[in-house]
Design a protein around this motif. Sequence first.
Motif, PDB file in Angstrom:
ATOM      1  N   SER A 184       0.846  -1.186   0.000  1.00  0.00           N
ATOM      2  CA  SER A 184       0.000   0.000   0.000  1.00  0.00           C
ATOM      3  C   SER A 184       0.891   1.248   0.000  1.00  0.00           C
ATOM      4  N   PRO A 185       0.337   2.394  -0.356  1.00  0.00           N
ATOM      5  CA  PRO A 185       1.131   3.620  -0.343  1.00  0.00           C
ATOM      6  C   PRO A 185       1.705   3.944   1.045  1.00  0.00           C
ATOM      7  N   ALA A 186       0.973   3.608   2.091  1.00  0.00           N
ATOM      8  CA  ALA A 186       1.484   3.872   3.441  1.00  0.00           C
ATOM      9  C   ALA A 186       2.735   3.037   3.718  1.00  0.00           C
ATOM     10  N   GLU A 187       2.716   1.781   3.280  1.00  0.00           N
ATOM     11  CA  GLU A 187       3.903   0.925   3.478  1.00  0.00           C
ATOM     12  C   GLU A 187       5.080   1.431   2.662  1.00  0.00           C
ATOM     13  N   GLU A 188       4.805   1.865   1.429  1.00  0.00           N
ATOM     14  CA  GLU A 188       5.876   2.402   0.580  1.00  0.00           C
ATOM     15  C   GLU A 188       6.454   3.683   1.199  1.00  0.00           C
ATOM     16  N   LEU A 189       5.581   4.507   1.738  1.00  0.00           N
ATOM     17  CA  LEU A 189       6.038   5.741   2.385  1.00  0.00           C
ATOM     18  C   LEU A 189       6.889   5.426   3.609  1.00  0.00           C
ATOM     19  N   HIS A 190       6.522   4.417   4.366  1.00  0.00           N
ATOM     20  CA  HIS A 190       7.308   3.990   5.521  1.00  0.00           C
ATOM     21  C   HIS A 190       8.693   3.496   5.083  1.00  0.00           C
ATOM     22  N   LYS A 191       8.737   2.755   3.994  1.00  0.00           N
ATOM     23  CA  LYS A 191      10.029   2.275   3.486  1.00  0.00           C
ATOM     24  C   LYS A 191      10.907   3.441   3.038  1.00  0.00           C
ATOM     25  N   LEU A 192      10.276   4.413   2.360  1.00  0.00           N
ATOM     26  CA  LEU A 192      11.035   5.589   1.935  1.00  0.00           C
ATOM     27  C   LEU A 192      11.579   6.350   3.142  1.00  0.00           C
ATOM     28  N   SER A 193      10.756   6.486   4.174  1.00  0.00           N
ATOM     29  CA  SER A 193      11.186   7.186   5.380  1.00  0.00           C
ATOM     30  C   SER A 193      12.353   6.460   6.042  1.00  0.00           C
ATOM     31  N   ALA A 194      12.300   5.142   6.056  1.00  0.00           N
ATOM     32  CA  ALA A 194      13.396   4.354   6.643  1.00  0.00           C
ATOM     33  C   ALA A 194      14.667   4.537   5.832  1.00  0.00           C
ATOM     34  N   LEU A 195      14.560   4.588   4.518  1.00  0.00           N
ATOM     35  CA  LEU A 195      15.740   4.811   3.674  1.00  0.00           C
ATOM     36  C   LEU A 195      16.338   6.196   3.920  1.00  0.00           C
TER      37      LEU A 195
END
Length: 129
Positions: free
Chosen positions: A98-109
């Motif tokens: 989901s977009p929320a999961e992708e956003l979380h991954k981007l934030s972690a990166l």
Amino acid sequence: MDDYPLLELFWTMLWLFVWVMWFFLLFKIITDLFRDHGMNGWAKAGWLILVLLLPFIGVLIYLIVRGRSMAERDREQAKEQQEAFQQYVRQTAAPSASPAEELHKLSALKDKGDITQEEFDRAKQKLLT
């Protein structure tokens, strides 16, 4: 006028076509026999013996007696294959997260320092639009 080579060629081609068509029907019937789960083993063996011992008559009898159910099994198999293909396409083409999961991954990166703030903002903008 006693020799008709063109007519003989025509008859040879016709009999070859009928022979190939009969083999096609024979293999189609054999695969249909083993695909039918509603028939017990003795019935399958009986039909197979009939089709192999009395080839032309056995094939015609099978088509007359079980032709309709043979077509229904073909339609059912085609429907199952179409559903399996559509299921595969849905699984393959669906977004992995989901977009929320992708956003979380981007934030972690970004937090790890793997991407810069500008890269994070561009990816976030692309993800949200």
